[in-house]
Scaffold this active site. Structure first.
Site, mmCIF file in Angstrom:
data_model
loop_
_atom_site.group_PDB
_atom_site.id
_atom_site.type_symbol
_atom_site.label_atom_id
_atom_site.label_comp_id
_atom_site.label_asym_id
_atom_site.label_seq_id
_atom_site.Cartn_x
_atom_site.Cartn_y
_atom_site.Cartn_z
ATOM 1 N N LYS A 40 -2.980 4.557 -5.795
ATOM 2 C CA LYS A 40 -2.958 5.878 -6.422
ATOM 3 C C LYS A 40 -1.746 6.695 -6.000
ATOM 4 O O LYS A 40 -1.385 6.729 -4.834
ATOM 5 C CB LYS A 40 -4.240 6.633 -6.036
ATOM 6 C CG LYS A 40 -4.429 7.933 -6.752
ATOM 7 C CD LYS A 40 -5.897 8.210 -6.951
ATOM 8 C CE LYS A 40 -6.130 9.475 -7.756
ATOM 9 N NZ LYS A 40 -5.520 9.486 -9.063
ATOM 10 N N GLN A 45 -0.820 6.425 2.088
ATOM 11 C CA GLN A 45 -0.213 5.094 2.175
ATOM 12 C C GLN A 45 0.648 4.784 0.951
ATOM 13 O O GLN A 45 1.705 4.160 1.072
ATOM 14 C CB GLN A 45 -1.289 4.013 2.349
ATOM 15 C CG GLN A 45 -1.924 3.991 3.715
ATOM 16 C CD GLN A 45 -0.937 3.615 4.807
ATOM 17 O OE1 GLN A 45 -0.159 2.672 4.684
ATOM 18 N NE2 GLN A 45 -0.964 4.360 5.894
ATOM 19 N N CYS A 46 0.209 5.222 -0.217
ATOM 20 C CA CYS A 46 0.977 4.967 -1.443
ATOM 21 C C CYS A 46 2.281 5.748 -1.446
ATOM 22 O O CYS A 46 3.314 5.238 -1.885
ATOM 23 C CB CYS A 46 0.140 5.312 -2.679
ATOM 24 S SG CYS A 46 -1.348 4.297 -2.814
ATOM 25 N N THR A 47 2.243 6.971 -0.925
ATOM 26 C CA THR A 47 3.459 7.775 -0.831
ATOM 27 C C THR A 47 4.415 7.171 0.187
ATOM 28 O O THR A 47 5.616 7.051 -0.073
ATOM 29 C CB THR A 47 3.116 9.233 -0.474
ATOM 30 O OG1 THR A 47 2.284 9.773 -1.504
ATOM 31 C CG2 THR A 47 4.369 10.082 -0.332
ATOM 32 N N ALA A 50 5.984 4.076 -1.476
ATOM 33 C CA ALA A 50 6.966 4.440 -2.501
ATOM 34 C C ALA A 50 8.237 4.997 -1.857
ATOM 35 O O ALA A 50 9.351 4.637 -2.251
ATOM 36 C CB ALA A 50 6.362 5.462 -3.467
#
Length: 149
Positions: A40, A45-47, A50
């Site tokens: 998401k 963690q996704c940020t 990325a």
């Protein structure tokens, strides 16, 4: 059973952050690509993942590798995520999870979270590395290690 090392990436299409239709064969089979599935936009963690790909993007490009991130977030969410973190690579919206299913990306935490899996694909469209971990930055490190060996 998901895609594994030695498999050829299947053709797929999805909307990019600008709402344009992306066709995989426009890149896959023409240059090396890192395709990463993440749960998401705008989660910790996704940020981190990325931004890790962003911070090393020039190195990846210099190694001849393009980056594509895929999640089930919609086009608008991807636009904001790209703008907020100045992401220089493609994000695709897999809102119906068709690409995730095509790749066989597993869910984590007893099926509650979409999995985080990264594929390193060579210029012929063949998978050279599959990395599965919920730790976002580990994906960036693994790809750099593999590409610089």
């Amino acid at each position: 059973m998901g895609l594994k090392v030695g498999d050829v990436i299947p053709k797929f299409s999805a909307k990019d952050a600008n709402g344009n239709l992306f066709e995989s064969q426009s890149i896959i089979g023409k240059k090396a690509v890192i395709i990463y599935f993440y749960p998401k936009d705008n989660t910790s963690q996704c940020t981190a993942q990325a931004c890790g790909f962003r911070d090393n993007y020039t190195d990846f490009v210099n190694l001849g590798v393009e980056i594509i991130g895929i999640s089930s977030d919609d086009v608008h969410s991807h636009q904001e995520f790209i703008r907020k973190y100045n992401l220089p690579f493609l994000l695709l919206s897999d809102s119906d999870k068709a690409i995730r299913k095509l790749f066989g990306v597993p869910s984590d935490f007893f099926g509650l979270l979409p999995g985080r899996v990264t594929y390193l694909v060579d210029q012929n469209g063949v998978i050279q590395l599959v990395f599965n971990s919920m730790r976002g930055m580990k994906h960036v490190t693994k790809m750099i290690e593999k590409l610089t060996k």
